[in-house]
Design an enzyme around this catalytic site. Structure first.
Site, mmCIF file in Angstrom:
data_model
loop_
_atom_site.group_PDB
_atom_site.id
_atom_site.type_symbol
_atom_site.label_atom_id
_atom_site.label_comp_id
_atom_site.label_asym_id
_atom_site.label_seq_id
_atom_site.Cartn_x
_atom_site.Cartn_y
_atom_site.Cartn_z
ATOM 1 N N ASP A 13 0.852 -1.196 0.000
ATOM 2 C CA ASP A 13 0.000 0.000 0.000
ATOM 3 C C ASP A 13 0.883 1.239 0.000
ATOM 4 O O ASP A 13 1.644 1.481 0.951
ATOM 5 C CB ASP A 13 -0.900 -0.024 1.239
ATOM 6 C CG ASP A 13 -2.014 1.007 1.182
ATOM 7 O OD1 ASP A 13 -2.115 1.718 0.172
ATOM 8 O OD2 ASP A 13 -2.773 1.101 2.157
ATOM 9 N N ASP A 103 -3.450 2.416 -5.800
ATOM 10 C CA ASP A 103 -2.235 2.491 -4.988
ATOM 11 C C ASP A 103 -2.044 1.310 -4.048
ATOM 12 O O ASP A 103 -1.230 1.393 -3.118
ATOM 13 C CB ASP A 103 -2.225 3.791 -4.179
ATOM 14 C CG ASP A 103 -3.418 3.922 -3.238
ATOM 15 O OD1 ASP A 103 -4.335 3.076 -3.330
ATOM 16 O OD2 ASP A 103 -3.431 4.855 -2.422
ATOM 17 N N GLU A 104 -2.750 0.205 -4.263
ATOM 18 C CA GLU A 104 -2.537 -0.959 -3.397
ATOM 19 C C GLU A 104 -2.876 -2.250 -4.123
ATOM 20 O O GLU A 104 -3.668 -2.266 -5.064
ATOM 21 C CB GLU A 104 -3.349 -0.837 -2.102
ATOM 22 C CG GLU A 104 -4.842 -0.796 -2.299
ATOM 23 C CD GLU A 104 -5.605 -0.723 -0.990
ATOM 24 O OE1 GLU A 104 -5.236 -1.423 -0.036
ATOM 25 O OE2 GLU A 104 -6.592 0.032 -0.925
#
Length: 398
Positions: A13, A103-104
């Site tokens: 993350d 984003d993860e």
């Protein structure tokens, strides 16, 4: 169902993603409180979060909490490029990657011990490679289940690495506050706290029937399973999105109907262009609105057949927006979003008789090619001339 006996699942993350990209690209911002977005906070650096600034907070409130913060406009093309670069690192690490946002992602590194080392070694190397190749900090949690890997990454933030060994799972999980459980928001946490349930361990002591009585069948069963770290889900590779959407923060100033229509047109153009690029069609058009008091509503309409035609989806979205105008007038509007769901491959598109002569998919295709070659602003609608292209919040592409 299959559950690994080893801690081989990574949850990676990126830390304060938008703000970190801004600090990477602008050295004078490093170590300083940064807020991305003016009317509504889209992201905040950890230096700003230390003053209580949070994502989705109004810009005025954020500046009162942190008056010396530096406010910068969002640059979504930069965030999209950074995301692609990070996901290249993920795929270079293991073929088993499940992206869950821009984003993860979850990564399964089981079976790589002989060629890449132990899961903690792989996780440490991944963090180094993201920093070296992309220039961004990333936190990684390592555990036996997806749920616990995600909890571990949240606990380890920012810029950390946390491994939860199989024989220490409940010892790690049970002292945590109930808000760490996946799906527990402020309201649910308050409801549990009011009944003396403060930690995950307190949840685990309750019978499933008691949780169901408190929270309802779905939520009660869900939290009972997570409190005992029961999560049989595998890392899913190649999972196609069930929806394609975009949203735009509007700030708090009053909006005319023309302003809202222009924002809607921009979002529908972007969504349908993405659908055609991904060879997807959809049936259900979803409108999402957030009001000045932070309440939200969702409205949807399902079409009789799948489509990726801009005008048809735009007409449906306009009808949904028109029906909500009384609520907008009463409460103000700070965010508008559009998504198309019930997606299918373009090859599954039902052939139509030529009754809808005003719909022109060939024109859509030509416009797509022009904008791909010469840029998204090379050709636009007359109603959008001179307007701000907007603060669209991107999503992970298919």
């Amino acid at each position: 169902m299959f559950v690994s006996s080893e801690a081989t699942i990574l949850h990676a993350d990126l830390d304060s993603f938008y703000a970190s990209v801004e600090q990477r690209d602008h050295p004078h911002l490093r170590g300083r409180p940064v807020i991305v977005g003016g009317g509504v906070v889209l992201a905040a650096s950890y230096e700003a979060k230390a003053y209580g600034v949070r994502t989705a907070m109004g810009g005025g409130q954020a500046r009162r909490l942190c008056p010396h913060a530096i406010v910068v406009p969002a640059r979504f093309s930069a965030y999209s490029e950074a995301s692609k670069a990070v996901f290249e690192v993920f795929h270079d690490t293991t073929p088993l990657v499940e992206g869950i946002s821009i984003d993860e992602a979850f990564l399964d590194v089981g079976g790589l011990r002989k060629i890449r080392g132990t899961p903690p070694e792989i996780a440490a190397r991944l963090r180094d490679e993201v920093r070296d190749r992309v220039g961004l900090p990333i936190t990684v949690g390592v555990a036996r289940t997806k749920f616990l890997a995600k909890v571990a990454s949240r606990v380890a933030k920012p810029d950390g690495l946390l491994v939860v060994p199989p024989d220490r799972e409940l010892a790690f999980l049970h002292p945590l506050p109930v808000g760490r459980l996946w799906g527990v928001g402020d309201k649910t946490a308050t409801k549990l706290n009011d009944r003396g349930v403060m930690t995950v361990g307190d949840v685990a002591k309750l019978a499933e029937s008691s949780l169901v009585a408190m929270l309802g069948r779905a939520a009660g069963r869900h939290l009972h399973a997570l409190a005992h770290n029961y999560d049989p889900r595998r890392v899913v590779v190649g999972h196609r999105r069930r929806s394609i959407g975009a949203q735009r923060a509007l700030g708090r100033r009053p909006k005319s109907s023309a302003d809202l229509d222009a924002a809607l047109i921009t979002l529908v153009d972007r969504v349908t262009r993405r659908m055609r690029a991904a060879n997807r069609t959809g049936r259900t058009v979803v409108l999402r609105l957030r009001f000045g008091d932070y309440t939200r509503i969702t409205r949807s309409h399902t079409l009789p057949r799948n489509t990726s035609t801009t005008e048809l989806i735009l007409g449906t979205a306009r009808s949904l927006l028109t029906a909500t105008m009384p609520l907008i007038t009463d409460n103000g509007i700070t965010l508008i979003g559009i998504a198309v769901t019930n997606l299918d491959n373009s090859g599954a598109l039902q052939l139509m008789l030529p009754f809808d002569e005003h719909l022109n998919p060939e024109l859509d295709a030509v416009l797509d090619r022009v904008q791909t070659r010469f840029g998204k602003t090379s050709i636009t609608r007359a109603v959008l001339l001179g307007r701000d292209p907007g603060m669209e919040m991107p999503i992970l592409p298919d």
